[in-house]
Design a protein around this motif. Structure first.
Motif, PDB file in Angstrom:
ATOM      1  N   MET A   1       0.836  -1.200   0.000  1.00  0.00           N
ATOM      2  CA  MET A   1       0.000   0.000   0.000  1.00  0.00           C
ATOM      3  C   MET A   1       0.867   1.245   0.000  1.00  0.00           C
ATOM      4  SD  MET A   1      -2.604   1.402   2.889  1.00  0.00           S
ATOM      5  CE  MET A   1      -1.235   2.167   3.728  1.00  0.00           C
ATOM      6  N   SER A   2       0.583   2.142  -0.868  1.00  0.00           N
ATOM      7  CA  SER A   2       1.286   3.413  -0.894  1.00  0.00           C
ATOM      8  C   SER A   2       0.770   4.296   0.239  1.00  0.00           C
ATOM      9  CB  SER A   2       1.029   4.107  -2.223  1.00  0.00           C
ATOM     10  OG  SER A   2       1.388   5.463  -2.134  1.00  0.00           O
ATOM     11  N   THR A   4       1.289   7.542  -0.127  1.00  0.00           N
ATOM     12  CA  THR A   4       1.249   8.816  -0.830  1.00  0.00           C
ATOM     13  C   THR A   4       0.011   9.618  -0.403  1.00  0.00           C
ATOM     14  OG1 THR A   4       2.143   7.645  -2.725  1.00  0.00           O
ATOM     15  CG2 THR A   4       1.314   9.874  -3.117  1.00  0.00           C
ATOM     16  N   THR A   6      -2.919  11.975  -1.044  1.00  0.00           N
ATOM     17  CA  THR A   6      -3.626  12.328  -2.266  1.00  0.00           C
ATOM     18  C   THR A   6      -4.180  13.735  -2.099  1.00  0.00           C
ATOM     19  OG1 THR A   6      -5.592  11.249  -1.400  1.00  0.00           O
ATOM     20  CG2 THR A   6      -4.171   9.952  -2.827  1.00  0.00           C
ATOM     21  N   CYS A  23     -10.385  13.458  -6.114  1.00  0.00           N
ATOM     22  CA  CYS A  23      -8.926  13.352  -6.167  1.00  0.00           C
ATOM     23  C   CYS A  23      -8.431  14.115  -7.395  1.00  0.00           C
ATOM     24  CB  CYS A  23      -8.488  11.895  -6.240  1.00  0.00           C
ATOM     25  SG  CYS A  23      -6.700  11.698  -6.421  1.00  0.00           S
ATOM     26  N   CYS A  26      -6.425  11.574  -9.885  1.00  0.00           N
ATOM     27  CA  CYS A  26      -7.012  10.501 -10.683  1.00  0.00           C
ATOM     28  C   CYS A  26      -8.515  10.662 -10.896  1.00  0.00           C
ATOM     29  CB  CYS A  26      -6.730   9.140 -10.047  1.00  0.00           C
ATOM     30  SG  CYS A  26      -7.615   8.863  -8.509  1.00  0.00           S
TER      31      CYS A  26
END
Ligand SMILES: [Zn+2]
Ligand SMILES: [Zn+2]
Lengths: 184, 184
Positions: A1-2, A4, A6, A23, A26
């Motif tokens: 799992m990232s 990062t 968002t 988001c 994406c």
């Protein structure tokens, strides 16, 4: 799992009439829906079961066994699971005692009156302590959330008698926008 | 808003005990919580109000005014908003008639008994038609969802009398895993 982070921004999706958290990377739309908390006023020999929270928010304060409902369960199953997790208690539910809305944090609470289906209870990992309290012993100043006050008073009114229509928010906080942060 | 499809995969986040839908691109965890549907059995002169759905799922079938609760509202406000949107009706809520769990689709339904607070109703944009039905006229074969059956039977039992504890799922579908797709 990232892990990062968002970047979510508020945008109005096509064909909708309100902003949604979207988001920026994406385009995923994080629909924010109200969350359901289920829990129980567990009554044992006329006393009520309270758990002292081992977790934030409101660590060290007292609450009824309650928490967020998951997918793939019913409100009844969720209330029974929370009592197992927080108080190692096996419940028999009587019925719904109260339905509260905490609009400030997008929460609906479905709270049951319950008994022990089998004897015994003990602190789960999310509880420092689990105890039974007589009405006169309830630590009113050390309750975790306003809705714990509300539901204990609802239980006081109905006692062991027939459950009527569920109690709802008290008139002084009819939308659940005042008081302390709720959580589970 | 981007319409980029995001790739969600099931992963167990650190410190949790179950899989969550996680964006493979950015790591966003889409916590999937049960959603709350609120609605009302609106009774006018002993008849019940039904709306014929103008939208999928179950376009053309009959349902009570009901839909997904939004943030920043109470269950009562949500039920009243849905009746305004779907039936241009201004409700006075009596109290909670039923609380159903539809575990198959992660839904909890909080359904009220209600009356018109002011006369008049008409189809909203999500309805083809809004009508009042006598018990004997209810189009049982053309109801949109199993829970519409359930709540109409719950209303039949309680009538205009005092609301007891809310009705819950019928024994033959105690978890809400059978029958037609629910939706709103
Ligand atoms: Zn993203
Ligand atoms: Zn993403």
């Amino acid at each position: 799992m990232s892990s990062t982070a968002t970047r979510f921004v508020r945008r109005t999706p096509e064909g909708e009439d309100r902003e949604r958290l979207t988001c920026a990377d994406c385009g995923y739309i994080a629909y924010e829906n109200p969350k359901i908390v289920t829990g129980s006023v567990v009554v044992v020999d006329g006393k009520v079961m309270l758990c002292r929270r081992a977790i934030e928010p409101r660590r060290g304060f007292w609450t009824i066994p309650a928490g967020y409902m998951e997918l793939d369960e019913t409100v009844e199953e969720a209330a029974m699971r929370e009592a197992r997790e927080e108080a190692c208690a096996d419940l028999a539910l009587d019925g719904i005692l109260a339905v509260y809305s905490i609009a400030r944090i997008g929460q609906v609470q479905v709270l049951f009156r319950a008994r022990l289906a089998s004897p015994g209870f003990a602190p789960g990992v999310e509880s420092l302590e689990v105890r039974l309290f007589d009405w006169n012993e309830i630590p009113w100043g050390d309750l975790a959330f306003p809705s714990v006050h509300w539901v204990l008073k609802a239980w006081r009114e109905v006692g062991d008698g027939p459950l009527g229509a569920p109690r709802t928010n008290p008139v002084e906080d009819s939308r659940g926008t005042g008081g302390l942060a709720e959580g589970s």
